[in-house]
Design an enzyme around this catalytic site. Structure first.
Site, PDB file in Angstrom:
ATOM      1  N   LYS A  36       0.804  -1.229   0.000  1.00  0.00           N
ATOM      2  CA  LYS A  36       0.000   0.000   0.000  1.00  0.00           C
ATOM      3  C   LYS A  36       0.837   1.279   0.000  1.00  0.00           C
ATOM      4  O   LYS A  36       0.452   2.300   0.559  1.00  0.00           O
ATOM      5  CB  LYS A  36      -0.998   0.032   1.181  1.00  0.00           C
ATOM      6  N   HIS A 109       7.339  -7.515  -2.096  1.00  0.00           N
ATOM      7  CA  HIS A 109       6.986  -6.904  -0.807  1.00  0.00           C
ATOM      8  C   HIS A 109       7.825  -7.507   0.320  1.00  0.00           C
ATOM      9  O   HIS A 109       7.624  -7.172   1.478  1.00  0.00           O
ATOM     10  CB  HIS A 109       5.511  -7.178  -0.471  1.00  0.00           C
ATOM     11  N   SER A 139      -4.805   3.078   3.923  1.00  0.00           N
ATOM     12  CA  SER A 139      -4.906   2.344   2.660  1.00  0.00           C
ATOM     13  C   SER A 139      -5.005   0.832   2.934  1.00  0.00           C
ATOM     14  O   SER A 139      -5.771   0.115   2.284  1.00  0.00           O
ATOM     15  CB  SER A 139      -3.673   2.658   1.801  1.00  0.00           C
TER      16      SER A 139
HETATM   17  P1  A3P Z   1      -4.857   4.844  -1.226  1.00  0.00           P
HETATM   18  O1  A3P Z   1      -5.525   3.587  -0.775  1.00  0.00           O
HETATM   19  O2  A3P Z   1      -4.412   5.715  -0.081  1.00  0.00           O
HETATM   20  O3  A3P Z   1      -5.645   5.606  -2.212  1.00  0.00           O
HETATM   21  P2  A3P Z   1      -0.089  -0.370  -3.621  1.00  0.00           P
HETATM   22  O4  A3P Z   1      -0.081  -0.342  -5.093  1.00  0.00           O
HETATM   23  O5  A3P Z   1       1.293  -0.487  -3.035  1.00  0.00           O
HETATM   24  O6  A3P Z   1      -1.042  -1.371  -3.088  1.00  0.00           O
HETATM   25  O7  A3P Z   1      -0.586   1.068  -3.132  1.00  0.00           O
HETATM   26  C1  A3P Z   1      -1.895   1.487  -3.367  1.00  0.00           C
HETATM   27  C2  A3P Z   1      -1.981   2.963  -3.025  1.00  0.00           C
HETATM   28  O8  A3P Z   1      -1.331   3.725  -4.061  1.00  0.00           O
HETATM   29  C3  A3P Z   1      -3.445   3.430  -2.987  1.00  0.00           C
HETATM   30  O9  A3P Z   1      -3.510   4.430  -1.969  1.00  0.00           O
HETATM   31  C4  A3P Z   1      -3.600   4.013  -4.388  1.00  0.00           C
HETATM   32  O10 A3P Z   1      -4.662   4.916  -4.502  1.00  0.00           O
HETATM   33  C5  A3P Z   1      -2.242   4.686  -4.574  1.00  0.00           C
HETATM   34  N1  A3P Z   1      -1.993   5.009  -5.989  1.00  0.00           N
HETATM   35  C6  A3P Z   1      -2.053   4.170  -7.055  1.00  0.00           C
HETATM   36  N2  A3P Z   1      -1.851   4.853  -8.202  1.00  0.00           N
HETATM   37  C7  A3P Z   1      -1.666   6.146  -7.849  1.00  0.00           C
HETATM   38  C8  A3P Z   1      -1.429   7.357  -8.586  1.00  0.00           C
HETATM   39  N3  A3P Z   1      -1.349   7.374  -9.906  1.00  0.00           N
HETATM   40  N4  A3P Z   1      -1.288   8.514  -7.886  1.00  0.00           N
HETATM   41  C9  A3P Z   1      -1.367   8.519  -6.550  1.00  0.00           C
HETATM   42  N5  A3P Z   1      -1.596   7.418  -5.788  1.00  0.00           N
HETATM   43  C10 A3P Z   1      -1.746   6.246  -6.427  1.00  0.00           C
END
Ligand code: A3P
Length: 317
Positions: A36, A109, A139
Site C-alpha cells: 500500500k 513486498h 490504505s
Molecule cells: P490509497 O488507498 O491511499 O488511495 P499499492 O499499489 O502499493 O497497493 O498502493 C496502493 C496505493 O497507491 C493506494 O492508496 C492508491 O490509490 C495509490 N496510488 C495508485 N496509483 C496512484 C497514482 N497514480 N497517484 C497517486 N496514488 C496512487
C-alpha cells in the site's frame, strides 16, 4: 538473519528457500515496497521509462506480467492458492521469470532478509518506494476490508473472513502486525522493519530511495530521477507523456492499473468503484480518520520505530 525455508501465514505459503536462491541477473531491476505504498503506481511508471514512453506497447499486458512479484511467481507451484490468485492477476499459464528478456523488472513486498542474497549485496538495481505509515495504515484498512469480505478468502480461510468493524479495531493490529492484519504482509513484518534497512542503504549506487509523497508533489521530477538511475535517455516529450499517463485520474480509467479482473474475482469489488490499488491517492488522508488519541499513540510508537534513524517522512503536504 532469517533462516525460514517457507513463510506460511493466514494467507499464502511462500518458498523462501527458492527465493533466496533465485538466479538474479546483474541487470535485473527490483521494485521493493511495503504494501500500500505505491507499488501499482510504480508498476505503471517503470515499464514506460524502460520503453521510452511507448504506452501502446504495454496497453494489453497485465502489470504483474510486466513487473512480476518475485515471491508469488516462485511459489506458484507450491501453493494452489497463489496459483489461483496469479490466474486472476492474468498471469498466463507457464509464465516463468527465467524466460523474461533482460533487463527484467521484478517486484517484491518481502523484507530485505528474505530477498535473494545478491540483492542485499549491491549487485542489482533497487528502487525502493516508501510511504508515510499513517496513510499506509488507512490504505491497508481499505484493502483488508475487501480481502476479509471476499468470497475467495471465505472459501480458503474461513477464520479470516471477517472484516474489521472499523478503523479503531484494525489500528492496534496494524501497529503490531498481528491477527487478521497479517494478511497484509506475508510474515508479520512491520513498516519500520521493512523501510529502515533500505533507508540505511539509500546512498548506495545501486539504490534509488523514493518517497510516495515526492511522487505526489512532483511526478515529472521523479520520472526523470528514475530514468537517470536506470541509465535511460528518454525521448523529447516522454516525461510529460509518462507523467500524464500515470496520473491518478488517468490510472483510475485504466483497467490494467486497476487490476480489474483481480478486483472482481478475488476481492469481490468492482474496480471502477473501489479498486484498492488506485483508490484516492492522497497525502494526509489519515487526518480524516485518525482520532486525536490514535494520532498521539501512533506518534509515540513511530518514534520508537525510527529511534536512532534520521529517516524523515512527510505526513501531510
Ligand atoms: P490509497 O488507498 O491511499 O488511495 P499499492 O499499489 O502499493 O497497493 O498502493 C496502493 C496505493 O497507491 C493506494 O492508496 C492508491 O490509490 C495509490 N496510488 C495508485 N496509483 C496512484 C497514482 N497514480 N497517484 C497517486 N496514488 C496512487
Amino acid at each position: 538473519m532469517v533462516d525460514a525455508e517457507t513463510i506460511a501465514n493466514a494467507g499464502f505459503k511462500l518458498s523462501i528457500a527458492k527465493i533466496k536462491h533465485f538466479e538474479v541477473r546483474p541487470d535485473d531491476i527490483f521494485l521493493l515496497t511495503f504494501p500500500k505504498s505505491g507499488t501499482t503506481w510504480m508498476k505503471e511508471i517503470l515499464p514506460l521509462v524502460m520503453n521510452g514512453g511507448d504506452i501502446d506497447a504495454i496497453t494489453g499486458t497485465p502489470r504483474d506480467v510486466l513487473v512480476p512479484y518475485l515471491e508469488l511467481q516462485l511459489s506458484v507451484d507450491d501453493d494452489p492458492v497463489i496459483r489461483v490468485a496469479q490466474k486472476q492477476m492474468l498471469i498466463p499459464d507457464g509464465f516463468a521469470l527465467d524466460q523474461l528478456q533482460s533487463p527484467r523488472l521484478l517486484s517484491s513486498h518481502l523484507r530485505s532478509e528474505f530477498l535473494p542474497r545478491v540483492v542485499e549485496e549491491k549487485m542489482v538495481k533497487v528502487i525502493y518506494v516508501v510511504r508515510n505509515p499513517k496513510d499506509v495504515a488507512i490504505s491497508s484498512h481499505y484493502f483488508l476490508k475487501a480481502v476479509h469480505l471476499s468470497g475467495f478468502v471465505a472459501s480458503k480461510w474461513p477464520s479470516q473472513a471477517k472484516a474489521y468493524q472499523d478503523f479503531s479495531e484494525f489500528f492496534p493490529e496494524f501497529l503490531e502486525m498481528k491477527g487478521r492484519a497479517q494478511m497484509l504482509h506475508y510474515d508479520g513484518t512491520k513498516w519500520h522493519e521493512h523501510v529502515l534497512p533500505w533507508w540505511e542503504r539509500r546512498h548506495h549506487r545501486n539504490v534509488l530511495f523514493l518517497k510516495y509523497e515526492d511522487m505526489i508533489r512532483d511526478l515529472k521530477a521523479c520520472v526523470r530521477q528514475i530514468a537517470k538511475f536506470l541509465n535511460v535517455r528518454l525521448p523529447d516529450g516522454a516525461v510529460d507523456k509518462i507523467s500524464d499517463h500515470c496520473s491518478f485520474q488517468s490510472m483510475k480509467n485504466n483497467q490494467m492499473a486497476l487490476k480489474s479482473n483481480y478486483c472482481t474475482n478475488i476481492l469481490g469489488v468492482k474496480a471502477e468503484e473501489g479498486s484498492p490499488f488506485v483508490r484516492v491517492g492522497v497525502v494526509g488522508g489519515w487526518k480524516n480518520t485518525f482520532t486525536v488519541a490514535q494520532n498521539e499513540m501512533f506518534d509515540e510508537i513511530y518514534q520508537e520505530w525510527i529511534k536512532g534513524s534520521d529517516l524523515e517522512m512527510t505526513f501531510e503536504l
